[in-house]
Design a protein around this motif. Sequence first.
Motif, PDB file in Angstrom:
ATOM      1  N   LEU A  13      -4.893  14.777  -6.437  1.00 25.43           N
ATOM      2  CA  LEU A  13      -4.735  13.521  -5.701  1.00 25.43           C
ATOM      3  C   LEU A  13      -3.334  13.339  -5.124  1.00 25.43           C
ATOM      4  CD1 LEU A  13      -6.591  10.999  -8.069  1.00 25.43           C
ATOM      5  CD2 LEU A  13      -7.473  12.130  -6.025  1.00 25.43           C
ATOM      6  N   VAL A  14      -2.369  14.170  -5.575  1.00 26.71           N
ATOM      7  CA  VAL A  14      -0.986  13.989  -5.136  1.00 26.71           C
ATOM      8  C   VAL A  14      -0.863  14.156  -3.627  1.00 26.71           C
ATOM      9  CG1 VAL A  14       1.357  14.924  -5.280  1.00 26.71           C
ATOM     10  CG2 VAL A  14      -0.004  14.648  -7.350  1.00 26.71           C
ATOM     11  N   GLY A  15      -1.414  15.246  -3.104  1.00 31.13           N
ATOM     12  CA  GLY A  15      -1.326  15.509  -1.672  1.00 31.13           C
ATOM     13  C   GLY A  15      -1.898  14.376  -0.828  1.00 31.13           C
ATOM     14  N   PRO A  16      -3.155  13.977  -1.055  1.00 31.12           N
ATOM     15  CA  PRO A  16      -3.719  12.868  -0.279  1.00 31.12           C
ATOM     16  C   PRO A  16      -2.907  11.570  -0.391  1.00 31.12           C
ATOM     17  CG  PRO A  16      -5.457  14.043  -1.408  1.00 31.12           C
ATOM     18  CD  PRO A  16      -4.167  14.617  -1.907  1.00 31.12           C
ATOM     19  N   ARG A  39       8.919  14.370  -0.039  1.00 31.89           N
ATOM     20  CA  ARG A  39       8.026  14.589  -1.174  1.00 31.89           C
ATOM     21  C   ARG A  39       6.765  15.322  -0.744  1.00 31.89           C
ATOM     22  NH1 ARG A  39       8.334  11.929  -5.924  1.00 31.89           N
ATOM     23  NH2 ARG A  39       6.710  13.442  -6.396  1.00 31.89           N
ATOM     24  N   LEU A  40       6.221  14.937   0.398  1.00 28.21           N
ATOM     25  CA  LEU A  40       5.012  15.597   0.882  1.00 28.21           C
ATOM     26  C   LEU A  40       5.307  17.051   1.251  1.00 28.21           C
ATOM     27  CD1 LEU A  40       2.089  15.673   1.766  1.00 28.21           C
ATOM     28  CD2 LEU A  40       2.782  14.679   3.974  1.00 28.21           C
ATOM     29  N   ALA A  41       6.415  17.283   1.940  1.00 28.40           N
ATOM     30  CA  ALA A  41       6.754  18.656   2.343  1.00 28.40           C
ATOM     31  C   ALA A  41       7.007  19.533   1.120  1.00 28.40           C
ATOM     32  CB  ALA A  41       7.973  18.631   3.259  1.00 28.40           C
ATOM     33  N   PRO A  66       0.829  -1.229   0.000  1.00 29.49           N
ATOM     34  CA  PRO A  66       0.000   0.000   0.000  1.00 29.49           C
ATOM     35  C   PRO A  66       0.857   1.271   0.000  1.00 29.49           C
ATOM     36  CG  PRO A  66      -0.894  -1.599   1.526  1.00 29.49           C
ATOM     37  CD  PRO A  66       0.417  -2.143   1.076  1.00 29.49           C
ATOM     38  N   PHE A  67       1.970   1.250   0.767  1.00 27.40           N
ATOM     39  CA  PHE A  67       2.852   2.415   0.783  1.00 27.40           C
ATOM     40  C   PHE A  67       3.462   2.651  -0.595  1.00 27.40           C
ATOM     41  CE2 PHE A  67       7.263   3.861   0.885  1.00 27.40           C
ATOM     42  CZ  PHE A  67       7.118   5.117   1.467  1.00 27.40           C
ATOM     43  N   LYS A  68       4.005   1.605  -1.204  1.00 28.98           N
ATOM     44  CA  LYS A  68       4.627   1.737  -2.513  1.00 28.98           C
ATOM     45  C   LYS A  68       3.621   2.212  -3.552  1.00 28.98           C
ATOM     46  CE  LYS A  68       7.500  -1.453  -3.907  1.00 28.98           C
ATOM     47  NZ  LYS A  68       8.072  -2.775  -4.219  1.00 28.98           N
ATOM     48  N   SER A  69       2.407   1.694  -3.476  1.00 30.73           N
ATOM     49  CA  SER A  69       1.379   2.074  -4.450  1.00 30.73           C
ATOM     50  C   SER A  69       1.050   3.555  -4.336  1.00 30.73           C
ATOM     51  CB  SER A  69       0.121   1.232  -4.235  1.00 30.73           C
ATOM     52  OG  SER A  69       0.405  -0.149  -4.384  1.00 30.73           O
ATOM     53  N   ALA A  70       0.836   4.025  -3.093  1.00 34.43           N
ATOM     54  CA  ALA A  70       0.495   5.433  -2.889  1.00 34.43           C
ATOM     55  C   ALA A  70       1.649   6.347  -3.314  1.00 34.43           C
ATOM     56  CB  ALA A  70       0.141   5.673  -1.428  1.00 34.43           C
TER      57      ALA A  70
END
Length: 792
Positions: free
Chosen positions: A688-691, A709-711, A667-671
Motif C-alpha cells: 500500500l506504500v506506493g499507492p 519519498r515516492l521516488a 487527505p494529503f497528510k493522511s496518505a
Amino acid sequence: MLQTTSSRAQQRPKITLAQTRNPSHLLLLLVLLFIGLLYSNTLNSPPVLDDRATFIDNPAVYIDTLSFASLKQVQAGRFGRTRFIPMLSFAVDQRLGQGRIIQFHLTNILIHILATLAVYLLVLGLTNTAVAKKSLVLLTPAQFSLVVAAFWALHPIQTNGVTYLVQRMATLATLFYFAALAGYIWARISPSSFARVTGWAAFVLFMGCGFLSKENSATLPLAALMTEMIFINPELGRRMLTGLRRYQWLVLTIVFLLVLPLAASKLTAISSSYALHGRHFNLTERLFTELRVVVFYLSLLALPLPGRLNLDHDFPLSFSLLNPPATILSLFLLTFLFFAAIRYRQQHPLAAFGLLFFFLNLIIESSIIPLELVFEHRLYLPSLGFIIAVVSLLDWGSRFIPVADKKELKTIFFLLMMITISSLAICTSLRNHVWRDRLTLYQDIAFKSPLKPRAHTNLGRELLKVDRQEEALAVLLKAIALGNGQSEEYITAANNIVTIFIAQEKFQEAVDWAKKLLRDRPQEKLNLDSFPLLMANLANSYWKLGRFSDSLEAFRIGIKTKHPQHTKLLLTGMETMLLDAFTTKDGRQQLGFDNAPASVYFKMAAALLMDKDYRNARTYLAKALAIDPAHEKSLIIKKIIADETARNRRARVAINRAKAAGSSYLPFKSAFYLADFIEERYRLLDPLVGPLLKKAVRLEPESLNAALRLARWQLQNGKVDEALKLAEGHLSANPDFPPLLELAAKCYFFQEKNEKAANMLSRLLEVYPGHPDWIKYTKFIQNFQETTNPRN
C-alpha cells in the motif's frame, strides 16, 4: 493506693528482651556485617574494562556541587538518560572520594547490604501470606527469609555485580526491584491502613527508581502480577480467562493480529542491529545459544566453585537445535522446569514463584537483544528466584526425613545450612581475592578462556603496563592469531603490539608491524575504539624516523574517526610534530613549509579542511592568523572555509525547510503519514506504500518531501525509470536541492550511466561540500575519472 498500684504491677506479665527479640532479625544483622567482612578485601581493587569509559573518562560525572545544573550534566552524559540514578551515584562518589577507588567500592558494598535487607523483607512478606505459610514444613517465615537472604547475599556469583564497579547499574536496579516488590506484597497483606499506604508508596517510588537504573527493571510489573496470582489471589488467572466472552476473545485476537506486524518490524530492526554492534553471531544463533547459557547459569548457581567463575566467559555458539546436541537438551530441561512451575504452583507456591522469577528476569538479557552472550552479573537479580526455589524444596523435602523430634530435625537443617552458607562465603572471599589487581584478574580470565582473543588482548595490555614487554608481545600475538581475522579486539591488540616496539625505541619495526596489521585487518566486526590510538602510534613512529609527511597523513587518518576521547590527543600530536618539523630543513622540505612561522598552523588547518573538519580547521587557522594576519595562504584557506560552511548551511536549511513544509490538507497528510507508518513499522501492508505516496503526490504535486519519498520507494522496488523521471521533473525547479541530486545520481548508477551519476554527485558536492557521504561520493567520482582517463 500505693499497694494497689504495686500489686497490679506485680500481676502484669514481664516482657523480657529474650521474649521480644527475634533471633532471625539478629542473625540477619550478622549476615549484613559478614557481607562487609567478605568484601573488605576488594576496597582497593582497581577499575577494569568498562569502568574507565563509564565513570573515569566520562566528564559528565565530574560535578562540583549537587545542583540542578549538575543533574542536567549527568543526565546529558553517557547512560545518563536511561540509567540516571547509577550515573548520579558515580558522580557523587567522584565528588566525595575525590577519585579514590575505595569510595566506589564502599558504595557498591552498601548497595549489596541494602539489597540483602530488601531480599529479607520481600521473602518475609511472601512467606507471611496464607498460601506460602501452608507450604512451609520445617521453617517459620522469618527463618525461611533469613536462609534465603544469607544464601543470596553470600553467594560468590554476586561478586561480579558487587566488585565490578560499573555493575552498580545492575545492583541498584535490583535493590529497587526487590524494595518495590516488597512494598507491593506488604501493601497487599498488611491489616493496617497506614502500612498499606506505605507499601503502595514504596512500590511506586522504588519502581520509578528501578526504571531509572537499568532497563531490565521493566519486568517488575509482571513480577508483581505473578506475586498476586500465586500468593494473594490464586484464582485470578482462571477467573480472568473464564470471564471473557466470545466476542471479547475475538476482539483480543484481532488486536493481537494487528499488533503482531509491529512486533515483527521491531524484531527485524533488532536483527539488523547485530552487525552494527559487531557481534559474531546473529539473532537466531543467540537464541539457540542462550538456551545453553541459561542452563549454564543454573549450574553456576548450584555449583559456584571459584574455578568456574569468570569475568569474561568464552561460550561456544549454538548454530541450531542439534548443533551442538546440548541445545535441544537444554530446551527440554528449561521447558520442563517452566511447566512444572506452572503445574505445581498451588502445591509448591514458593518453588514455583522462584523458578518463574528466575526465568522472568533473564528474559531481557538472555533473549533477542544483541548483547554479549554470558555475564555473571546478569544473575544478580534472577538468582533470588533460584535460591527461593531451592530452599523451598529443601524445606519440603525435610518431611521425608525419619526423625521423631522436629526440633532435632530443625537443628540438623540449620547446621547443614550454616555449613553450606559458610562454604559459599569462603568461595566468595576466594573469588574476590582474584580481583586484587588487574593483572591477576586478566590472568584468571585468560586461563579460563584460553581461546578468547579479548582475554589475551586485555592480559597483553596489562603486562605491557607493568613493563613485561616480551610476555605482552607473545600474548598479543596469540590474541591476533586466535581472532582468525574476525576479532572484535584486533585493533586494540595491534595497537599494543606497536606500543611495545615504540617503548623499545624500535620505530621501524613499529611502522612495519602497524602497516602489516592494518593491511591484514578484518573488514567486518572490528572494534575501532583503539584505531585512533594505533594511528597516533604509527604517526609518532614516522615522526621519530624523520618521515614527517607520512606522520601527518597518519595523524589525519586518526583524526578523521572523530573519536570523542582521542581527537584532542591526535590534534596535539599533529601540532607538536609540525612544530618540530618546522625546525629542520628536511621537515620544511617534506611538508612544503615556507619560512613564515604561521605556515605550521596553516598546514594544520589545510589538512583538517581536506577532511571537512571545519571546526578544528578554523581553530588552527585562527592561530596562524594570530601569528601573521597577512599570511596569504591562510587568508585563502579562510575564504574557502567561509565559502564551504556557507554552502553547507544553505543546503541544510533547504533540506530542513522541505521536511518541515507540510500541507494542512488532511487527505494529503493522511496518505503521506500512513505510508510513512507502514514503511517504517507495519511492513505487512507494504504494497500500500506506493499507492499512498502516489496519492500524496497527486494531491500536492509541488511537495518535495512527498516526491522524494515516492521516488525513493520506486528506486527501492526496482522502478528506476519512474524514480528518475520524478526526480528530474523536480530538479528543473529545484536544481540545487541536495536530496534530489543524490537520488538522481543513484538512479543513473543503477542504469549504469556512470558519467551522469558522477556529474550529478559532483554537482551535489558543489552545493553541499560537507555532505555526510562526501568521502564515498568523492571516491566514486575519482574512480570514474581514473577509469575514463587512465594515466599513461
